[in-house]
Design an enzyme around this catalytic site. Sequence first.
Site, PDB file in Angstrom:
ATOM      1  N   CYS A   2       0.848  -1.169   0.000  1.00  0.00           N
ATOM      2  CA  CYS A   2       0.000   0.000   0.000  1.00  0.00           C
ATOM      3  C   CYS A   2       0.896   1.235   0.000  1.00  0.00           C
ATOM      4  CB  CYS A   2      -0.931   0.085   1.197  1.00  0.00           C
ATOM      5  SG  CYS A   2      -2.063  -1.289   1.313  1.00  0.00           S
ATOM      6  N   ARG A  27       3.879  -0.489  -4.833  1.00  0.00           N
ATOM      7  CA  ARG A  27       3.548  -0.992  -3.497  1.00  0.00           C
ATOM      8  C   ARG A  27       2.206  -1.718  -3.459  1.00  0.00           C
ATOM      9  NH1 ARG A  27       6.924   1.629   0.300  1.00  0.00           N
ATOM     10  NH2 ARG A  27       5.577   1.013   1.982  1.00  0.00           N
ATOM     11  N   TRP A  76      -2.735  -2.679  -1.701  1.00  0.00           N
ATOM     12  CA  TRP A  76      -2.459  -4.118  -1.822  1.00  0.00           C
ATOM     13  C   TRP A  76      -3.358  -4.764  -0.779  1.00  0.00           C
ATOM     14  CZ3 TRP A  76      -0.569  -8.030   1.384  1.00  0.00           C
ATOM     15  CH2 TRP A  76      -0.196  -9.204   0.732  1.00  0.00           C
ATOM     16  N   ASN A 102      -1.729   2.194   5.717  1.00  0.00           N
ATOM     17  CA  ASN A 102      -0.904   1.079   5.266  1.00  0.00           C
ATOM     18  C   ASN A 102      -0.606   0.259   6.517  1.00  0.00           C
ATOM     19  OD1 ASN A 102       1.207  -0.510   4.320  1.00  0.00           O
ATOM     20  ND2 ASN A 102       2.678   1.170   4.295  1.00  0.00           N
ATOM     21  N   GLY A 103      -0.651  -1.079   6.409  1.00  0.00           N
ATOM     22  CA  GLY A 103      -0.388  -1.905   7.593  1.00  0.00           C
ATOM     23  C   GLY A 103      -1.611  -2.743   7.922  1.00  0.00           C
ATOM     24  N   GLU A 506      15.732 -19.631  -6.843  1.00  0.00           N
ATOM     25  CA  GLU A 506      15.423 -18.305  -7.390  1.00  0.00           C
ATOM     26  C   GLU A 506      14.828 -18.422  -8.797  1.00  0.00           C
ATOM     27  OE1 GLU A 506      14.993 -15.512  -6.254  1.00  0.00           O
ATOM     28  OE2 GLU A 506      15.224 -14.108  -7.912  1.00  0.00           O
ATOM     29  N   LYS A 510      11.194 -16.929  -9.714  1.00  0.00           N
ATOM     30  CA  LYS A 510      10.969 -15.966 -10.809  1.00  0.00           C
ATOM     31  C   LYS A 510       9.842 -16.455 -11.707  1.00  0.00           C
ATOM     32  CE  LYS A 510      12.383 -13.174  -9.655  1.00  0.00           C
ATOM     33  NZ  LYS A 510      13.086 -12.754  -8.505  1.00  0.00           N
ATOM     34  N   GLU A 513       6.321 -16.282  -9.896  1.00  0.00           N
ATOM     35  CA  GLU A 513       5.713 -14.996  -9.556  1.00  0.00           C
ATOM     36  C   GLU A 513       5.260 -14.192 -10.758  1.00  0.00           C
ATOM     37  OE1 GLU A 513       8.096 -12.294  -7.183  1.00  0.00           O
ATOM     38  OE2 GLU A 513       9.889 -12.745  -8.315  1.00  0.00           O
ATOM     39  N   HIS A 529      14.333 -38.423  -3.445  1.00  0.00           N
ATOM     40  CA  HIS A 529      13.665 -38.680  -2.158  1.00  0.00           C
ATOM     41  C   HIS A 529      12.198 -38.242  -2.158  1.00  0.00           C
ATOM     42  CE1 HIS A 529      17.419 -39.912  -0.370  1.00  0.00           C
ATOM     43  NE2 HIS A 529      17.995 -38.828  -0.868  1.00  0.00           N
ATOM     44  N   LYS A 626       5.938  -4.665  -4.600  1.00  0.00           N
ATOM     45  CA  LYS A 626       7.402  -4.583  -4.554  1.00  0.00           C
ATOM     46  C   LYS A 626       7.916  -4.510  -3.119  1.00  0.00           C
ATOM     47  CE  LYS A 626      11.327  -4.118  -6.734  1.00  0.00           C
ATOM     48  NZ  LYS A 626      11.817  -5.310  -7.391  1.00  0.00           N
TER      49      LYS A 626
HETATM   50  C1  AGP Z   1      11.257 -10.840  -5.514  1.00  0.00           C
HETATM   51  O1  AGP Z   1      11.148 -11.178  -6.858  1.00  0.00           O
HETATM   52  C2  AGP Z   1      10.029 -10.962  -4.778  1.00  0.00           C
HETATM   53  N1  AGP Z   1       9.033 -10.126  -5.356  1.00  0.00           N
HETATM   54  C3  AGP Z   1      10.053 -10.994  -3.257  1.00  0.00           C
HETATM   55  O2  AGP Z   1      10.313 -12.329  -2.931  1.00  0.00           O
HETATM   56  C4  AGP Z   1      11.050 -10.122  -2.480  1.00  0.00           C
HETATM   57  O3  AGP Z   1      12.352 -10.545  -2.722  1.00  0.00           O
HETATM   58  C5  AGP Z   1      10.727 -10.199  -0.979  1.00  0.00           C
HETATM   59  O4  AGP Z   1       9.451  -9.688  -0.762  1.00  0.00           O
HETATM   60  C6  AGP Z   1      11.738  -9.469  -0.122  1.00  0.00           C
HETATM   61  O5  AGP Z   1      11.806  -8.125  -0.456  1.00  0.00           O
HETATM   62  P1  AGP Z   1      12.977  -7.199   0.057  1.00  0.00           P
HETATM   63  O6  AGP Z   1      14.231  -7.677  -0.583  1.00  0.00           O
HETATM   64  O7  AGP Z   1      12.595  -5.822  -0.376  1.00  0.00           O
HETATM   65  O8  AGP Z   1      13.051  -7.338   1.532  1.00  0.00           O
END
Ligand code: AGP
Length: 631
Positions: A2, A27, A76, A102-103, A506, A510, A513, A529, A626
């Site tokens: 947010c 955000r 958000w 926000n929160g 990772e 990627k 998401e 396993h 983000k």
């Molecule tokens: C990254 O592609 C993600 N969107 C997410 O996992 C992100 O890395 C995570 O929310 C942590 O964010 P930060 O590095 O700003 O703490």
Amino acid sequence: MCGIVAVTGYKKALPLLLNGLGKLEYRGYDSAGIAIIHSETKNIVCNKTEGKLKNLINNLSEKNIPGTVGIGHTRWATHGKPEVKNAHPHIDSSGTVAVVQNGIIENFQDLKNKLQKEGIIFNSDTDTEVIPHLIQRELNTLSKLKLENNGSTLLVAVRNVISDLEGSYALAVLWSGAPSSLVVARRQAPLIIGLGEGEFICASDTPAIANFTNIILPLEDEEIALLTPLGIEIYDSNNERQYRNPVSLKVSEQVIDKMNFKHFMLKEIYDQPDTAKNWLENYLIKNSENGQYQIKYPFDTKFLESIARIEIIACGTSKHAAMVGSFLLEQFSGIPTNVYYASEFRYSPPPLLPNTLTIGVSQSGETADTIAAIDMEIKRRSIAGDEKFRPNLIAITNRSESSIGRQVSNIIDICAGIEVGVAATKTFFAQLLSFYGLAIHFAQIKGSQSPDEIKKLITELIKLPPLLEDLLEKHDQSSEKLAHDFFNIKDVIFLGRGINYPIALEGALKLKEISYIHAAGYPAGEMKHGPIALLDKKVPVISIASPGEVFDKVISNAQEAKARDSYLIGIAPECNGTEIFDYLMKIPSSNEWVSPLLNIVPLQLLSYHIAAHRGLDVDQPRNLAKSVTVE
Ligand code: AGP
């Protein structure tokens, strides 16, 4: 999560709010809204829309709202679906108080129940809506004390209300009874006040302010402030007036431009050779006397000499960078290192061990879980009393002016430049580089590697920029072609071992998401396993096979997948063993230590092209934001 913008001054509020919200849309983009005090009627005019900010802008394009005091929000969703009724601002029943927040208000249900018993009708499913109703109730009580209708009264009302709120918040409040005032407050969520020319603009993050001013006053935790065109009053949680000097924004925010790229994410993948160049320039220095390279930090590193173990706290992609870091710090620098999910660490921390370095990793520097975990660690170490348990902290972040940047004094700024795409790419790369720097530094002070070994690693790092350029040139088109064949798949397995296991994680994150395809990363040796049961010809396997310690093992694990009919994509140099792959994304030969820095690039490109091919919103994938500022 947010984004909040609030403004008071002499300039028209609407364009300022919309401009600020545009910079905060990363955000959250579930809905957006604004509320402005109409300069003639002094009534609150509110406008909200579902979906992205452009819907709000379109909705307002024909409307002229005269007024210089207003609040705005990009959401958000936490409580309540992304619908107009749940969009902020939220307004009390009398229509005189408007709030953006926000929160999460954790005790909202109790508060709501009480208000409903008093006859208040709620119009949304949000936690936030209790706030304007509570403020209105408080203003009614204060009016009986014959307090004047002015900003100070609003300040008292908001202060009384927030003392009953549990959870975290950053909020901004308008009241038609004090039409030029704005009250803002924060607890565990960021809020920054910008001192413009003729206006004060308050926002969740600096990009919303940078267009207007580079002079800011960050609000500290638990503070509340009254803003009018004439000045700012800040109070702490004990109601003590706070006086402090404004500070300059360290970097003027770069022009955020996609250049000729279709999406920010692709541009940011392409920024990585420059990210490497910047890191080398910023952090690697050659001693002119002995020709040796050293890592240069902007803080005194003496305290690192007594460090015996390291704990790293992070979330998401930052945690994957931390896992590569942990591998380097243990295997290269010889220091026992553990990585923790910030969200787990806070509630089940490891036993307190002496001479420990705590590293918080966060691109945004605003991740609530990471902030809370670092905070908890600082507190429990500080009360332990014994010198050997003292908090030794470093934060690795792209936003040195962020909450984590203020929480921790030893900052490694990854200097990656603003990253707009929600999927982290160049900042992951820059976080990795920061860990290489730390590993080299520790190897030097602990003597865990010979100077020759250290030199070899540094030489490989120096060679990175042209190798990355080459990788991008080679794999942009080839991964686009591969994406054409794979855009409809349902599941993908990513395998890696050793230092490349986190790269498999990772790669899978990627893909998930941005393309919404189920993907899972495993240590290659673990597949037999359990996960091997998933494999058949419909489930491709992407295997990271870098020559070195575990190369043969990874190839054997890939064979096992091939025997189950999986289509095999290799991320590896062309060498003996890699003929097993149905498709090889060629990586230049390198020392195994630096292989993650090369292997990640084709994985980013492949995820990008699959998502783009599926016609998805690559830069703002559904349900994500983000900056994750709720726990
Ligand atoms: C990254 O592609 C993600 N969107 C997410 O996992 C992100 O890395 C995570 O929310 C942590 O964010 P930060 O590095 O700003 O703490």
